[in-house]
Design an enzyme around this catalytic site. Structure first.
Site, short mmCIF file in Angstrom:
data_model
loop_
_atom_site.label_atom_id
_atom_site.label_comp_id
_atom_site.label_asym_id
_atom_site.label_seq_id
_atom_site.Cartn_x
_atom_site.Cartn_y
_atom_site.Cartn_z
N ASP A 98 0.66 -1.23 0.44
CA ASP A 98 0.22 0.35 0.25
C ASP A 98 0.78 1.18 0.13
OD1 ASP A 98 -2.21 -1.40 -0.56
OD2 ASP A 98 -3.07 -1.06 2.01
N HIS A 135 -3.88 -1.82 -2.38
CA HIS A 135 -4.68 -0.75 -3.33
C HIS A 135 -3.37 -0.70 -5.05
CE1 HIS A 135 -6.74 1.74 -0.69
NE2 HIS A 135 -6.51 1.26 0.14
#
Length: 221
Positions: A49, A76
């Site tokens: 992330d 992400h």
């Protein structure tokens, strides 16, 4: 694509693990300064992330090209890849509502190309030897047995980047065949250990607190 990459002992310097960056490059700089991080000797292992929510996401993504930086892919990075590679409205909207708005400040094609290159340096898991012991690292949730990564399937892949079963249930069962595992993904007030799994995401974007821990302290806790 390599599921896991392994690293031998660092005989020249120190090893550190860092929590979810989410575009907070300035916090990383501060943390590295506080420990006198030396990129010519030390290594930094990131739980993923790197991007989204924070304005410096593109700069954080570029860290994957540094020889001292070793990350794993988080959910992400997966969201961004799905949005940029698939090009579907649904994938794009899902990314945007989850912090992908930073892309509007950059050339989308440049971001797509950089992300594709970065993902080549972001396996699902890493393993590093420290003081003769083995520390694993994934983004979200490790399998019950570290050896399962050698023959990982789709269910394990999803858990590696999205899973929260262990932390939600307070499961203290140690992951087998590994001395310790470091993960991020789930924001906690302070770093927390369940069994031999160490959770170090303290919500850099939301709280301004980025956790960076010496690998030797992981083994000591």
């Amino acid at each position: 694509m390599t599921w896991i990459e392994k690293h031998g002992e660092n005989h020249q310097g120190r090893d550190f693990f860092v929590g979810d960056l989410h575009g907070q490059y300035h916090l990383l700089e501060q943390a590295m300064h506080e420990v006198d991080f030396d990129p010519s000797r030390d290594r930094l292992f990131s739980v993923g992330d790197l991007i989204d929510r924070g304005a410096e996401s593109f700069r954080c993504l570029s860290l994957t090209f540094e020889p001292w930086f070793h990350g794993v892919r988080g959910n992400h990075e997966v969201l961004a890849h799905d949005a940029l590679a698939q090009g579907t409205r649904g994938a794009w909207e899902l990314w945007q509502v989850n912090g992908g708005g930073w892309v509007a400040r950059h050339d989308v094609h440049e971001v797509r190309v950089s992300l594709e290159k970065a993902l080549r340096h972001l396996p699902y898991a890493r393993e590093v030897t420290v003081a003769g012991k083995r520390i694993g690292m994934v983004h979200a949730e490790p399998p019950r047995d570290w050896r399962l990564l050698e023959t990982a399937d789709h269910a394990i892949e999803q858990a590696l980047v999205w899973g929260r079963t262990r932390i939600h249930s307070g499961d203290c069962t140690p992951v087998a065949n590994i001395d310790a595992v470091v993960v991020g993904h789930t924001i906690l007030e302070t770093p927390t250990t369940l069994g031999n799994v160490h959770y170090i995401d303290t919500g850099a974007f939301h709280t301004g607190r980025l956790t960076m821990i010496d690998a030797r302290d992981v083994l000591a806790s």
